[in-house]
Design an enzyme around this catalytic site. Sequence first.
Site, PDB file in Angstrom:
ATOM      1  N   HIS A  49       0.891  -1.285   0.194  1.00 41.59           N
ATOM      2  CA  HIS A  49      -0.014  -0.157  -0.004  1.00 41.59           C
ATOM      3  C   HIS A  49       0.911   1.240  -0.037  1.00 41.59           C
ATOM      4  CE1 HIS A  49       0.471  -0.766   4.324  1.00 41.59           C
ATOM      5  NE2 HIS A  49       0.975   0.620   4.130  1.00 41.59           N
TER       6      HIS A  49
HETATM    7  P1  TYD Z   1      -2.117  -3.708   7.382  1.00 35.05           P
HETATM    8  O1  TYD Z   1      -1.985  -2.622   7.091  1.00 35.05           O
HETATM    9  O2  TYD Z   1      -2.709  -4.995   6.536  1.00 35.05           O
HETATM   10  O3  TYD Z   1      -0.729  -4.197   7.809  1.00 35.05           O
HETATM   11  P2  TYD Z   1       0.483  -5.228   6.784  1.00 35.05           P
HETATM   12  O4  TYD Z   1      -0.050  -4.852   5.405  1.00 35.05           O
HETATM   13  O5  TYD Z   1       1.770  -4.384   6.910  1.00 35.05           O
HETATM   14  O6  TYD Z   1       0.324  -6.539   7.101  1.00 35.05           O
HETATM   15  O7  TYD Z   1      -2.708  -4.188   8.960  1.00 35.05           O
HETATM   16  C1  TYD Z   1      -2.708  -5.377   9.576  1.00 35.05           C
HETATM   17  C2  TYD Z   1      -4.097  -5.003  10.418  1.00 35.05           C
HETATM   18  O8  TYD Z   1      -3.813  -4.299  11.607  1.00 35.05           O
HETATM   19  C3  TYD Z   1      -5.518  -4.442   9.828  1.00 35.05           C
HETATM   20  O9  TYD Z   1      -6.477  -4.894  10.174  1.00 35.05           O
HETATM   21  C4  TYD Z   1      -5.382  -2.931  10.319  1.00 35.05           C
HETATM   22  C5  TYD Z   1      -4.565  -3.000  11.582  1.00 35.05           C
HETATM   23  N1  TYD Z   1      -3.978  -1.862  12.183  1.00 35.05           N
HETATM   24  C6  TYD Z   1      -4.303  -1.044  13.044  1.00 35.05           C
HETATM   25  O10 TYD Z   1      -5.305  -1.364  13.695  1.00 35.05           O
HETATM   26  N2  TYD Z   1      -3.656  -0.131  13.660  1.00 35.05           N
HETATM   27  C7  TYD Z   1      -2.458   0.155  12.818  1.00 35.05           C
HETATM   28  O11 TYD Z   1      -1.851   1.349  13.142  1.00 35.05           O
HETATM   29  C8  TYD Z   1      -2.139  -0.482  11.625  1.00 35.05           C
HETATM   30  C9  TYD Z   1      -0.682  -0.072  10.842  1.00 35.05           C
HETATM   31  C10 TYD Z   1      -2.627  -1.482  11.600  1.00 35.05           C
END
Ligand code: TYD
Length: 136
Positions: A49
């Site tokens: 993203h």
């Molecule tokens: P995501 O952005 O999909 O992380 P990655 O792509 O790096 O694996 O986030 C994973 C989950 O965590 C998603 O359900 C959103 C949640 N999240 C939060 O609640 N707070 C945050 O600060 C972040 C970055 C993610």
Amino acid sequence: MNIRFMQLQAHGDERGALIALEEGVNVPFTVRRVYYMFDTKPGVRRGLHAHRNLRQVVVAVRGSCRFLLDDGHEQIQVLLDHPAQGILLESMVWREMYDFSEDCVLMVLADTPFDESDYIRDKEEFIAEAQKLRPV
Ligand code: TYD
């Protein structure tokens, strides 16, 4: 590329090492949120993203992982494998993280609370927005 590599100063003596991240010293924003990724399973790609406005500093405080960064014009790949290395990621940078070592703990400092509406999760949409902001 709207990023900056940061060489963080480690304070060390015979007892071990310590690195401080501090607004106005080595972090150019007020930190409103800290999160960290760990226990990433083998072969997994995370991130995938960009953010419209968010600014972040990322540090692999343990272990290592690679970043693919794309600003809509060029792509670079970066290895983070030491806690004294950081990357300042400005807004509108597509990021993918991969090749996580089993012990990797990737810490992220961010300048705003979590806001899903700031995310661009579609690569083509990101490229279109990035090129509109900064035409070739
Ligand atoms: P995501 O952005 O999909 O992380 P990655 O792509 O790096 O694996 O986030 C994973 C989950 O965590 C998603 O359900 C959103 C949640 N999240 C939060 O609640 N707070 C945050 O600060 C972040 C970055 C993610």
